[in-house]
Design a protein around this motif. Structure first.
Motif, PDB file in Angstrom:
ATOM      1  N   VAL A  58      -2.669   5.160   5.526  1.00  0.00           N
ATOM      2  CA  VAL A  58      -1.321   5.470   5.067  1.00  0.00           C
ATOM      3  C   VAL A  58      -1.323   5.336   3.546  1.00  0.00           C
ATOM      4  CG1 VAL A  58       1.100   4.793   5.169  1.00  0.00           C
ATOM      5  CG2 VAL A  58      -0.331   4.578   7.206  1.00  0.00           C
ATOM      6  N   ALA A  59      -0.917   6.412   2.861  1.00  0.00           N
ATOM      7  CA  ALA A  59      -0.853   6.410   1.403  1.00  0.00           C
ATOM      8  C   ALA A  59       0.601   6.481   0.965  1.00  0.00           C
ATOM      9  CB  ALA A  59      -1.627   7.593   0.838  1.00  0.00           C
ATOM     10  N   ALA A  60       0.946   5.673  -0.017  1.00  0.00           N
ATOM     11  CA  ALA A  60       2.318   5.664  -0.537  1.00  0.00           C
ATOM     12  C   ALA A  60       2.275   5.574  -2.055  1.00  0.00           C
ATOM     13  CB  ALA A  60       3.090   4.478   0.037  1.00  0.00           C
ATOM     14  N   THR A  61       3.188   6.288  -2.689  1.00  0.00           N
ATOM     15  CA  THR A  61       3.303   6.240  -4.146  1.00  0.00           C
ATOM     16  C   THR A  61       4.612   5.547  -4.509  1.00  0.00           C
ATOM     17  OG1 THR A  61       4.370   8.397  -4.205  1.00  0.00           O
ATOM     18  CG2 THR A  61       1.982   8.362  -4.450  1.00  0.00           C
ATOM     19  N   ASP A  62       4.701   5.099  -5.753  1.00  0.00           N
ATOM     20  CA  ASP A  62       5.917   4.403  -6.179  1.00  0.00           C
ATOM     21  C   ASP A  62       7.019   5.377  -6.612  1.00  0.00           C
ATOM     22  OD1 ASP A  62       4.423   5.133  -8.388  1.00  0.00           O
ATOM     23  OD2 ASP A  62       5.094   3.447  -9.601  1.00  0.00           O
ATOM     24  N   LYS A  63       6.652   6.667  -6.790  1.00  0.00           N
ATOM     25  CA  LYS A  63       7.639   7.667  -7.188  1.00  0.00           C
ATOM     26  C   LYS A  63       7.391   8.944  -6.390  1.00  0.00           C
ATOM     27  CE  LYS A  63       7.648   8.344 -11.644  1.00  0.00           C
ATOM     28  NZ  LYS A  63       7.415   8.372 -13.095  1.00  0.00           N
ATOM     29  N   PRO A  64       8.430   9.705  -6.093  1.00  0.00           N
ATOM     30  CA  PRO A  64       8.222  10.953  -5.343  1.00  0.00           C
ATOM     31  C   PRO A  64       7.642  12.078  -6.208  1.00  0.00           C
ATOM     32  CG  PRO A  64      10.558  10.608  -5.737  1.00  0.00           C
ATOM     33  CD  PRO A  64       9.845   9.390  -6.245  1.00  0.00           C
ATOM     34  N   VAL A  65       7.907  12.060  -7.510  1.00  0.00           N
ATOM     35  CA  VAL A  65       7.446  13.125  -8.409  1.00  0.00           C
ATOM     36  C   VAL A  65       6.920  12.492  -9.691  1.00  0.00           C
ATOM     37  CG1 VAL A  65       8.129  15.183  -9.707  1.00  0.00           C
ATOM     38  CG2 VAL A  65       9.163  14.727  -7.479  1.00  0.00           C
ATOM     39  N   TYR A  66       5.824  13.064 -10.229  1.00  0.00           N
ATOM     40  CA  TYR A  66       5.216  12.571 -11.471  1.00  0.00           C
ATOM     41  C   TYR A  66       5.169  13.688 -12.503  1.00  0.00           C
ATOM     42  CZ  TYR A  66       3.616   8.475  -8.914  1.00  0.00           C
ATOM     43  OH  TYR A  66       3.569   7.333  -8.182  1.00  0.00           O
ATOM     44  N   ALA A  67       5.242  13.322 -13.768  1.00  0.00           N
ATOM     45  CA  ALA A  67       5.076  14.287 -14.856  1.00  0.00           C
ATOM     46  C   ALA A  67       3.582  14.574 -15.003  1.00  0.00           C
ATOM     47  CB  ALA A  67       5.642  13.722 -16.151  1.00  0.00           C
ATOM     48  N   SER A  68       3.275  15.649 -15.695  1.00  0.00           N
ATOM     49  CA  SER A  68       1.889  16.024 -15.929  1.00  0.00           C
ATOM     50  C   SER A  68       1.147  14.904 -16.661  1.00  0.00           C
ATOM     51  CB  SER A  68       1.859  17.303 -16.758  1.00  0.00           C
ATOM     52  OG  SER A  68       0.529  17.676 -17.022  1.00  0.00           O
ATOM     53  N   ARG A  69      -0.015  14.518 -16.160  1.00  0.00           N
ATOM     54  CA  ARG A  69      -0.909  13.494 -16.729  1.00  0.00           C
ATOM     55  C   ARG A  69      -0.308  12.078 -16.692  1.00  0.00           C
ATOM     56  NH1 ARG A  69      -5.446  15.107 -18.617  1.00  0.00           N
ATOM     57  NH2 ARG A  69      -5.685  13.403 -20.085  1.00  0.00           N
ATOM     58  N   GLU A  70       0.771  11.894 -15.957  1.00  0.00           N
ATOM     59  CA  GLU A  70       1.355  10.565 -15.818  1.00  0.00           C
ATOM     60  C   GLU A  70       0.498   9.764 -14.831  1.00  0.00           C
ATOM     61  OE1 GLU A  70       5.592   8.510 -14.448  1.00  0.00           O
ATOM     62  OE2 GLU A  70       5.362  10.678 -14.392  1.00  0.00           O
ATOM     63  N   LYS A  71       0.345   8.478 -15.118  1.00  0.00           N
ATOM     64  CA  LYS A  71      -0.403   7.606 -14.234  1.00  0.00           C
ATOM     65  C   LYS A  71       0.270   7.522 -12.873  1.00  0.00           C
ATOM     66  CE  LYS A  71      -3.194   4.065 -16.218  1.00  0.00           C
ATOM     67  NZ  LYS A  71      -3.309   2.741 -16.732  1.00  0.00           N
ATOM     68  N   VAL A  72      -0.524   7.606 -11.822  1.00  0.00           N
ATOM     69  CA  VAL A  72      -0.008   7.538 -10.459  1.00  0.00           C
ATOM     70  C   VAL A  72      -0.368   6.185  -9.867  1.00  0.00           C
ATOM     71  CG1 VAL A  72      -0.158   8.519  -8.135  1.00  0.00           C
ATOM     72  CG2 VAL A  72      -0.234  10.023 -10.140  1.00  0.00           C
ATOM     73  N   ARG A  73       0.627   5.538  -9.303  1.00  0.00           N
ATOM     74  CA  ARG A  73       0.397   4.261  -8.630  1.00  0.00           C
ATOM     75  C   ARG A  73       0.357   4.555  -7.129  1.00  0.00           C
ATOM     76  NH1 ARG A  73       1.724  -0.791 -11.011  1.00  0.00           N
ATOM     77  NH2 ARG A  73       1.272  -2.405  -9.505  1.00  0.00           N
ATOM     78  N   LEU A  74      -0.800   4.277  -6.510  1.00  0.00           N
ATOM     79  CA  LEU A  74      -1.030   4.622  -5.119  1.00  0.00           C
ATOM     80  C   LEU A  74      -1.363   3.372  -4.326  1.00  0.00           C
ATOM     81  CD1 LEU A  74      -1.434   7.025  -3.114  1.00  0.00           C
ATOM     82  CD2 LEU A  74      -3.833   6.974  -3.771  1.00  0.00           C
ATOM     83  N   ALA A  75      -0.712   3.187  -3.191  1.00  0.00           N
ATOM     84  CA  ALA A  75      -0.999   2.059  -2.296  1.00  0.00           C
ATOM     85  C   ALA A  75      -1.558   2.628  -0.999  1.00  0.00           C
ATOM     86  CB  ALA A  75       0.266   1.262  -2.024  1.00  0.00           C
ATOM     87  N   LEU A  76      -2.734   2.127  -0.577  1.00  0.00           N
ATOM     88  CA  LEU A  76      -3.364   2.557   0.668  1.00  0.00           C
ATOM     89  C   LEU A  76      -3.344   1.409   1.659  1.00  0.00           C
ATOM     90  CD1 LEU A  76      -6.521   4.417  -0.665  1.00  0.00           C
ATOM     91  CD2 LEU A  76      -4.439   5.428   0.235  1.00  0.00           C
TER      92      LEU A  76
END
Length: 75
Positions: free
Chosen positions: A47-65
């Motif tokens: 199960v993968a979850a992000t802290d935001k539904p949408v990200y800007a270009s080249r923005e850091k993505v926070r991912l929880a597995l």
């Protein structure tokens, strides 16, 4: 032991997932035979979850597995 051969029967269901290393020792505790047994692991549900539904270009993505399958080794 019959005709200088020993036969061991193992219940495959009692062996864990992955690689099981089996070693036969003589009376002096010296290894005389080794075998590897591989049991395919059960299918895992990731199960993968992000802290935001949408990200800007080249923005850091926070991912929880996380794994949604119960671990049979944990009581």
């Amino acid at each position: 032991i019959q005709a200088e051969q020993a036969v061991f029967k193992l219940n495959e269901e009692q062996l864990g997932e992955g690689i099981s290393h089996l070693t036969l020792f003589n009376q002096n505790r010296q290894p005389v035979a080794e075998r590897l047994w591989f049991t395919h692991p059960q299918e895992l549900k990731l199960v993968a979850a992000t802290d935001k539904p949408v990200y800007a270009s080249r923005e850091k993505v926070r991912l929880a597995l996380s794994v949604d399958t119960p671990d049979p080794c944990v009581p």
